[in-house]
Design a protein around this motif. Structure first.
Motif, PDB file in Angstrom:
ATOM      1  N   ASN A  12       0.725  -1.106   0.012  1.00 29.28           N
ATOM      2  CA  ASN A  12       0.095  -0.037   0.101  1.00 29.28           C
ATOM      3  C   ASN A  12       0.811   1.153   0.072  1.00 29.28           C
ATOM      4  N   GLN A  13       1.845   1.221  -0.875  1.00 32.55           N
ATOM      5  CA  GLN A  13       2.868   2.260  -0.762  1.00 32.55           C
ATOM      6  C   GLN A  13       2.473   3.222  -1.781  1.00 32.55           C
ATOM      7  N   VAL A  14       2.716   4.438  -1.477  1.00 26.64           N
ATOM      8  CA  VAL A  14       2.734   5.547  -2.593  1.00 26.64           C
ATOM      9  C   VAL A  14       3.910   5.411  -3.489  1.00 26.64           C
ATOM     10  N   VAL A  15       3.725   5.926  -4.859  1.00 26.62           N
ATOM     11  CA  VAL A  15       4.391   5.860  -6.003  1.00 26.62           C
ATOM     12  C   VAL A  15       4.324   7.325  -6.720  1.00 26.62           C
ATOM     13  N   THR A  16       5.701   7.337  -7.437  1.00 21.85           N
ATOM     14  CA  THR A  16       5.835   8.516  -8.181  1.00 21.85           C
ATOM     15  C   THR A  16       6.037   7.954  -9.598  1.00 21.85           C
ATOM     16  N   ILE A  17       5.326   8.251 -10.618  1.00 17.90           N
ATOM     17  CA  ILE A  17       5.709   7.590 -11.892  1.00 17.90           C
ATOM     18  C   ILE A  17       5.901   8.688 -12.753  1.00 17.90           C
ATOM     19  N   LYS A  18       7.080   8.479 -13.403  1.00 15.19           N
ATOM     20  CA  LYS A  18       7.398   9.515 -14.509  1.00 15.19           C
ATOM     21  C   LYS A  18       7.187   8.792 -15.712  1.00 15.19           C
ATOM     22  N   LEU A  19       6.315   9.633 -16.784  1.00 15.12           N
ATOM     23  CA  LEU A  19       6.172   9.078 -17.909  1.00 15.12           C
ATOM     24  C   LEU A  19       7.159   9.317 -19.163  1.00 15.12           C
ATOM     25  N   HIS A  20       7.171   8.796 -20.434  1.00  9.12           N
ATOM     26  CA  HIS A  20       8.214   9.537 -21.359  1.00  9.12           C
ATOM     27  C   HIS A  20       7.745  10.558 -21.601  1.00  9.12           C
ATOM     28  N   SER A  21       6.740  10.937 -21.405  1.00  4.52           N
ATOM     29  CA  SER A  21       6.010  12.439 -21.962  1.00  4.52           C
ATOM     30  C   SER A  21       6.491  13.514 -21.142  1.00  4.52           C
ATOM     31  N   ASP A  22       7.078  12.973 -19.945  1.00  2.84           N
ATOM     32  CA  ASP A  22       7.447  13.955 -18.785  1.00  2.84           C
ATOM     33  C   ASP A  22       6.489  14.311 -17.892  1.00  2.84           C
ATOM     34  N   GLU A  23       5.172  13.765 -17.992  1.00  3.08           N
ATOM     35  CA  GLU A  23       4.075  13.619 -17.181  1.00  3.08           C
ATOM     36  C   GLU A  23       4.539  12.983 -15.934  1.00  3.08           C
ATOM     37  N   VAL A  24       4.158  13.401 -14.692  1.00  4.02           N
ATOM     38  CA  VAL A  24       4.406  12.719 -13.525  1.00  4.02           C
ATOM     39  C   VAL A  24       3.040  12.536 -12.671  1.00  4.02           C
ATOM     40  N   ILE A  25       2.895  11.207 -12.199  1.00  5.98           N
ATOM     41  CA  ILE A  25       1.644  10.819 -11.678  1.00  5.98           C
ATOM     42  C   ILE A  25       1.859  10.292 -10.357  1.00  5.98           C
ATOM     43  N   ASN A  26       1.396  10.818  -9.272  1.00  7.46           N
ATOM     44  CA  ASN A  26       1.669  10.364  -7.796  1.00  7.46           C
ATOM     45  C   ASN A  26       0.253   9.721  -7.404  1.00  7.46           C
ATOM     46  N   GLY A  27       0.421   8.827  -6.647  1.00  7.62           N
ATOM     47  CA  GLY A  27      -0.692   8.107  -6.111  1.00  7.62           C
ATOM     48  C   GLY A  27      -0.431   6.707  -5.372  1.00  7.62           C
ATOM     49  N   VAL A  28      -1.287   6.018  -4.958  1.00  8.40           N
ATOM     50  CA  VAL A  28      -1.299   4.560  -4.367  1.00  8.40           C
ATOM     51  C   VAL A  28      -1.121   3.456  -5.342  1.00  8.40           C
ATOM     52  N   ALA A  29      -0.317   2.677  -5.383  1.00  4.94           N
ATOM     53  CA  ALA A  29      -0.181   1.615  -6.382  1.00  4.94           C
ATOM     54  C   ALA A  29      -1.486   0.589  -5.918  1.00  4.94           C
TER      55      ALA A  29
END
Length: 65
Positions: A12-29
């Motif tokens: 139940n960890q929070v993740v920060t995901i960086k996409l190839h488009s440079d968009e960043v998504i934060n949330g719980v996996a």
């Protein structure tokens, strides 16, 4: 990459995901039932992200005392 998300979802960890488009998504996996996409619960609701679009993943671990 899938392994990191699987570990994060199980804890139940929070993740920060960086996409190839440079968009960043934060949330719980969350556990994804789709073999092609990751699932992340954000403040705006669930987001499905194609694995091929992910550049980098950071897990945020909570340290309990």
């Amino acid at each position: 990459m899938k392994n990191e998300l699987h570990i994060a979802a199980g804890s139940n960890q929070v993740v920060t995901i960086k996409l190839h488009s440079d968009e960043v998504i934060n949330g719980v996996a969350e556990v994804s039932t789709d073999p092609e996409r990751a699932k992340v619960r954000t403040t705006k609701g669930p987001v499905w992200i194609p694995y091929k679009d992910i550049e980098n993943i950071h897990r945020i671990a909570q340290i309990l005392h």
